[in-house]
Design a protein around this motif. Sequence first.
Motif, PDB file in Angstrom:
ATOM      1  N   UNK A 198      31.751 124.898  29.856  1.00 21.05           N
ATOM      2  CA  UNK A 198      31.646 123.538  30.382  1.00 21.05           C
ATOM      3  C   UNK A 198      32.322 122.519  29.481  1.00 21.05           C
ATOM      4  N   UNK A 199      32.079 122.588  28.189  1.00 22.44           N
ATOM      5  CA  UNK A 199      32.658 121.607  27.263  1.00 22.44           C
ATOM      6  C   UNK A 199      34.180 121.690  27.275  1.00 22.44           C
ATOM      7  N   UNK A 200      34.717 122.904  27.236  1.00 22.96           N
ATOM      8  CA  UNK A 200      36.175 123.071  27.254  1.00 22.96           C
ATOM      9  C   UNK A 200      36.752 122.557  28.561  1.00 22.96           C
ATOM     10  N   UNK A 201      36.091 122.875  29.674  1.00 22.94           N
ATOM     11  CA  UNK A 201      36.586 122.440  30.984  1.00 22.94           C
ATOM     12  C   UNK A 201      36.580 120.928  31.103  1.00 22.94           C
ATOM     13  N   UNK A 202      35.507 120.290  30.626  1.00 22.42           N
ATOM     14  CA  UNK A 202      35.427 118.835  30.742  1.00 22.42           C
ATOM     15  C   UNK A 202      36.418 118.144  29.811  1.00 22.42           C
ATOM     16  N   UNK A 203      36.763 118.818  28.690  1.00 29.55           N
ATOM     17  CA  UNK A 203      37.769 118.254  27.789  1.00 29.55           C
ATOM     18  C   UNK A 203      39.162 118.309  28.415  1.00 29.55           C
ATOM     19  N   UNK A 204      39.456 119.412  29.107  1.00 26.51           N
ATOM     20  CA  UNK A 204      40.778 119.591  29.711  1.00 26.51           C
ATOM     21  C   UNK A 204      40.867 118.881  31.054  1.00 26.51           C
ATOM     22  N   UNK A 205      39.795 118.964  31.833  1.00 31.05           N
ATOM     23  CA  UNK A 205      39.798 118.412  33.191  1.00 31.05           C
ATOM     24  C   UNK A 205      38.518 117.592  33.380  1.00 31.05           C
ATOM     25  N   UNK A 206      38.494 116.343  32.913  1.00 31.49           N
ATOM     26  CA  UNK A 206      37.287 115.522  33.020  1.00 31.49           C
ATOM     27  C   UNK A 206      37.008 115.114  34.462  1.00 31.49           C
ATOM     28  N   UNK A 207      35.960 115.678  35.018  1.00 29.22           N
ATOM     29  CA  UNK A 207      35.595 115.393  36.408  1.00 29.22           C
ATOM     30  C   UNK A 207      34.103 115.656  36.577  1.00 29.22           C
ATOM     31  N   UNK A 208      33.616 115.537  37.798  1.00 25.50           N
ATOM     32  CA  UNK A 208      32.210 115.795  38.077  1.00 25.50           C
ATOM     33  C   UNK A 208      31.922 117.289  37.981  1.00 25.50           C
ATOM     34  N   UNK A 209      30.619 117.630  37.970  1.00 25.16           N
ATOM     35  CA  UNK A 209      30.244 119.036  37.914  1.00 25.16           C
ATOM     36  C   UNK A 209      30.768 119.805  39.126  1.00 25.16           C
ATOM     37  N   UNK A 210      30.745 119.163  40.289  1.00 20.94           N
ATOM     38  CA  UNK A 210      31.234 119.824  41.510  1.00 20.94           C
ATOM     39  C   UNK A 210      32.718 120.150  41.395  1.00 20.94           C
ATOM     40  N   UNK A 211      33.519 119.150  40.961  1.00 20.62           N
ATOM     41  CA  UNK A 211      34.957 119.384  40.825  1.00 20.62           C
ATOM     42  C   UNK A 211      35.267 120.332  39.677  1.00 20.62           C
ATOM     43  N   UNK A 212      34.459 120.257  38.625  1.00 18.96           N
ATOM     44  CA  UNK A 212      34.682 121.158  37.486  1.00 18.96           C
ATOM     45  C   UNK A 212      34.476 122.609  37.899  1.00 18.96           C
ATOM     46  N   UNK A 213      33.414 122.874  38.646  1.00 16.30           N
ATOM     47  CA  UNK A 213      33.155 124.242  39.108  1.00 16.30           C
ATOM     48  C   UNK A 213      34.303 124.755  39.978  1.00 16.30           C
ATOM     49  N   UNK A 214      34.811 123.913  40.857  1.00 19.63           N
ATOM     50  CA  UNK A 214      35.917 124.325  41.726  1.00 19.63           C
ATOM     51  C   UNK A 214      37.198 124.544  40.912  1.00 19.63           C
ATOM     52  N   UNK A 215      37.429 123.690  39.913  1.00 20.25           N
ATOM     53  CA  UNK A 215      38.616 123.832  39.069  1.00 20.25           C
ATOM     54  C   UNK A 215      38.570 125.139  38.281  1.00 20.25           C
TER      55      UNK A 215
END
Length: 374
Positions: A112-129
């Motif tokens: 989660x931390x790495x994903x939000x650092x690379x692609x800052x978005x909501x939890x819904x969009x992060x999961x899809x990304x």
Amino acid sequence: MEDVTAEQLNKIQKQLTERYEHKQTVFQQEDDPLVKDYVEAFWQRIVASKKFDLVSVEKLSRMVNMDTLQHSNAREIGAENIAYQTWEKLQLTPLLLSAGFTPEQAKLAATQVISRAVYPASEFKTARWIKENSAVCELTDYDMDKVTKDRLYQSALHLYKAKDALEKHLSSRTNELFDLEDKIILYDLTNTYFEGEKRNSQLAKFGRSKEKRSDARLVVLALVVNIEGFIKYSSILEGNIADCATLSAMIEKLAAHTCPGPAVVVLDAGIATEENLKLIESKGYKYLCVSRTRLKDYTYVPDRLTTLLETKSKQTIRLRSVTTEKNTDYYLEVKSPSKEKKEEGMKLQFEKRFEEELQKIHTAAPQGRNKTNR
């Protein structure tokens, strides 16, 4: 070719074949001038004889034919790999395990931390990304099929519970990695508003919004950083809290997290009350701030030089040491010619508008009578 040895003949044959097949030697370059001369001479004879279709050979020698290349399930990994290496350098997984995280929860937190650092978005969009675009799970070894927005929400709550331990660890770890000493600490506040009503929130309150949103509830964000920009401590406070009331908790956390020794705390005038300045001194710190009161009857210190500084916008600032009989602190007079011009322009504009409004009132009022409201 009586002037070459058997070993040189083998080198000549090998290099001619490699040139014919468009191969390049990466790790070993030929330094024998006799071999080089023979290879070049034979190659020129081969080209001149036109006995080989060199164009066809070039196409056949390609490792990958770019004209027919197809791919599926392509994923990004560049930025994720940099963030993952940073995660490892900061030794965050061992910290989370010591804070009570299970190995799977630690992997999900890293994801989660790495994903939000690379692609800052909501939890819904992060999961899809993560499922559609990124190879972050290949790095963290977390099962991609288990990634959902609800698991990311839960992981965020787990991370927030370990907030103090994380901030303390990151504060000391970044100092170790970059050999830093926190001699100067910057403390400031800001606030942000919510679009929703937040009726049941214990923190979201109506207050003075820095974004002029007096119609929305706010929370106050307090942040302590060092001069290199690394965060030392952060806090989310009630939206109607006074700036000066936030310092006590910050000083206690600062001493526990990073700076048990002497350091200079830089803060703005809104926080720099007399009580807060005494509190800072009682904890063994120094302070640097803008005075809340305008000094009167001060004199320039004769043995101190006047200092001129140039800002990033190429503006000149003048610093002069001053002193007063009543105050024992060290004071600097800060003057900016460009700021003085700006303030003078604002004053003239205000006076002009004020006179224009007075003239409108004079024109609208009946002559010879006083206009009053009843």
